[in-house]
Motif scaffolding. Structure first.
Motif, PDB file in Angstrom:
ATOM      1  N   ALA A 277      -7.827   6.596   5.035  1.00  0.00           N
ATOM      2  CA  ALA A 277      -7.198   5.936   4.162  1.00  0.00           C
ATOM      3  C   ALA A 277      -8.319   4.678   3.392  1.00  0.00           C
ATOM      4  N   VAL A 278      -9.469   4.432   4.183  1.00  0.00           N
ATOM      5  CA  VAL A 278     -10.406   3.654   3.766  1.00  0.00           C
ATOM      6  C   VAL A 278     -11.221   4.395   2.619  1.00  0.00           C
TER       7      VAL A 278
ATOM      8  N   MET B 274       0.838  -1.260  -0.099  1.00  0.00           N
ATOM      9  CA  MET B 274      -0.057   0.150  -0.121  1.00  0.00           C
ATOM     10  C   MET B 274       0.696   1.074  -0.053  1.00  0.00           C
ATOM     11  N   SER B 275       0.379   2.434  -0.422  1.00  0.00           N
ATOM     12  CA  SER B 275       1.140   3.545  -0.394  1.00  0.00           C
ATOM     13  C   SER B 275       1.560   3.917   0.731  1.00  0.00           C
ATOM     14  N   PRO B 276       2.628   4.402   1.255  1.00  0.00           N
ATOM     15  CA  PRO B 276       3.190   4.709   2.510  1.00  0.00           C
ATOM     16  C   PRO B 276       2.341   6.077   2.687  1.00  0.00           C
TER      17      PRO B 276
ATOM     18  N   SER C 250      -1.206  -5.705   0.167  1.00  0.00           N
ATOM     19  CA  SER C 250      -0.014  -4.935   0.013  1.00  0.00           C
ATOM     20  C   SER C 250       1.032  -6.028  -0.546  1.00  0.00           C
ATOM     21  N   ARG C 251       0.909  -7.207   0.107  1.00  0.00           N
ATOM     22  CA  ARG C 251       1.578  -8.501  -0.203  1.00  0.00           C
ATOM     23  C   ARG C 251       1.166  -9.037  -1.608  1.00  0.00           C
TER      24      ARG C 251
ATOM     25  N   LEU D 277      -0.313   7.157   6.435  1.00  0.00           N
ATOM     26  CA  LEU D 277       0.111   8.206   7.309  1.00  0.00           C
ATOM     27  C   LEU D 277      -1.462   8.900   7.635  1.00  0.00           C
ATOM     28  N   ARG D 278      -2.326   8.402   7.015  1.00  0.00           N
ATOM     29  CA  ARG D 278      -3.635   9.090   7.081  1.00  0.00           C
ATOM     30  C   ARG D 278      -4.264   8.014   8.082  1.00  0.00           C
TER      31      ARG D 278
END
Length: 132
Positions: free
Chosen positions: A13-14, A1-3, A107-108, A7-8
């Protein structure tokens, strides 16, 4: 996932990922996504129908197989996670656990599909360069 998404807050993020997923399911992306898988299948079939003395048949078949594996990873792992995420209401309750679970698995799978696509593309490109 985007770093940046990490941070959110989980609700943010959802919500962002839900918008990304909604926008991805549109004609330009879908044409490239499904078209790439079809092209890889066509490359494998034409390579298998070629004379084996051409030399690059195994390289092209491996490249096509890896590219199709990338597509399959997306369909089997990322899409179901995206669909589950679509059902989450970011504004209701605690979404932190749902987000962490989504992020880890997605992410995986995303890393796996990226590696498969890159290596598959390298094999396919190599088989074309060898033909010249």
């Amino acid at each position: 996932m985007s770093p940046a998404l990490r941070l959110r807050s989980a609700p943010e993020a959802v919500a962002v990922m839900q918008r990304v997923n909604e926008n991805a399911v549109r004609a330009p992306f879908m044409i490239v996504f499904f078209g790439g898988a079809r092209a890889a299948c066509a490359a494998a079939v034409t390579a298998l129908l070629q004379d084996a003395s051409a030399g690059m048949v195994p390289v092209r078949v491996i490249g096509a197989g890896l590219t199709v594996a990338s597509f399959a990873t997306t369909m089997l792992f990322n899409v179901p996670r995206n669909n589950a995420l679509a059902r989450i209401r970011p504004s209701e309750g605690d979404v932190a656990d749902a987000w962490r679970s989504f992020d880890a698995g997605w992410s995986r799978a995303n890393t796996t599909r990226a590696v498969l696509a890159i290596v598959g593309s390298a094999f396919l490109a190599s088989s074309l360069v060898q033909r010249l």
